[in-house]
Design a protein around this motif. Structure first.
Motif, PDB file in Angstrom:
ATOM      1  N   ARG A  73      -0.301  11.294  -0.242  1.00  9.48           N
ATOM      2  CA  ARG A  73      -0.996  12.264   0.592  1.00  9.48           C
ATOM      3  C   ARG A  73      -1.529  11.562   1.828  1.00  9.48           C
ATOM      4  O   ARG A  73      -2.736  11.359   1.976  1.00  9.48           O
ATOM      5  N   PRO A  74      -0.637  11.143   2.744  1.00  9.48           N
ATOM      6  CA  PRO A  74      -1.084  10.384   3.916  1.00  9.48           C
ATOM      7  C   PRO A  74      -2.045  11.162   4.812  1.00  9.48           C
ATOM      8  O   PRO A  74      -2.899  10.560   5.463  1.00  9.48           O
ATOM      9  N   ASP A  75      -1.936  12.495   4.830  1.00 15.67           N
ATOM     10  CA  ASP A  75      -2.841  13.291   5.654  1.00 15.67           C
ATOM     11  C   ASP A  75      -4.287  13.132   5.193  1.00 15.67           C
ATOM     12  O   ASP A  75      -5.191  12.901   6.010  1.00 15.67           O
ATOM     13  N   LEU A  76      -4.511  13.215   3.897  1.00 13.51           N
ATOM     14  CA  LEU A  76      -5.869  13.061   3.367  1.00 13.51           C
ATOM     15  C   LEU A  76      -6.335  11.608   3.442  1.00 13.51           C
ATOM     16  O   LEU A  76      -7.507  11.342   3.707  1.00 13.51           O
ATOM     17  N   ALA A  77      -5.402  10.674   3.232  1.00 14.77           N
ATOM     18  CA  ALA A  77      -5.747   9.247   3.329  1.00 14.77           C
ATOM     19  C   ALA A  77      -6.177   8.907   4.748  1.00 14.77           C
ATOM     20  O   ALA A  77      -7.146   8.161   4.948  1.00 14.77           O
ATOM     21  N   ASP A  78      -5.478   9.459   5.737  1.00 16.47           N
ATOM     22  CA  ASP A  78      -5.832   9.200   7.133  1.00 16.47           C
ATOM     23  C   ASP A  78      -7.206   9.772   7.475  1.00 16.47           C
ATOM     24  O   ASP A  78      -7.970   9.176   8.233  1.00 16.47           O
ATOM     25  N   LYS A  79      -7.539  10.920   6.889  1.00 15.08           N
ATOM     26  CA  LYS A  79      -8.856  11.534   7.108  1.00 15.08           C
ATOM     27  C   LYS A  79      -9.951  10.615   6.550  1.00 15.08           C
ATOM     28  O   LYS A  79     -10.964  10.380   7.208  1.00 15.08           O
TER      29      LYS A  79
END
Length: 148
Positions: A73-79
């Motif tokens: 889940r790179p989107d949540l990791a980036d957040k």
């Protein structure tokens, strides 16, 4: 009121005025956590309390980030990574690995630590000197490596 808490509250106002929703969200979480410490723990919020709270929040986000990356889940990791960067602005200047290793050497020399059973002595000596300036998990790992 501590200087750091005042800065957090001023930054909340500035983020509201500027319409920075992500930054405002992180700052409100921090402000809420500080208020909880003040009310529930019945303590005065000093710079040390703010620093400890920010460290706790950074650790939580690092854990979440690694879990999100593992879960693809790179989107949540980036957040989470972006929130870490925002929170790190409220911590003192971080020590380099070389500085941490030098402090570990100094702690070992002054406490007479020579083996793995002396980790507590070294941590007890070094912890007040590095509070808020390094990741305690990494510090513990470096100490364990040094002491064998």
């Amino acid at each position: 009121m501590s200087d750091l808490k005042t800065r957090v509250l001023e930054d909340v106002k500035a983020a509201m005025r500027a319409g920075e929703k992500d930054r405002l969200s992180v700052l409100r979480m921090l402000s809420s956590e500080l208020k909880n410490r003040e009310v529930i723990d019945a303590i005065e919020v000093t710079d040390a309390v703010v620093t400890a709270t920010v460290e706790k929040m950074v650790k939580q986000r690092r854990d979440s980030e690694s879990q999100f990356r593992a879960g693809n889940r790179p989107d949540l990791a980036d957040k989470e990574a972006a929130e870490i960067v925002m929170l790190m602005g409220y911590l003192p200047q971080q020590l380099t690995e070389a500085e941490v290793l030098a402090l570990i050497d100094q702690a070992m020399a002054e406490t007479g630590a020579a083996s793995g059973k002396d980790i507590g002595k070294v941590m007890g000596w070094i912890k007040p000197k590095v509070a808020g300036k390094t990741d305690m998990g990494k510090l513990s790992g470096l100490i364990k490596t040094k002491l064998g």
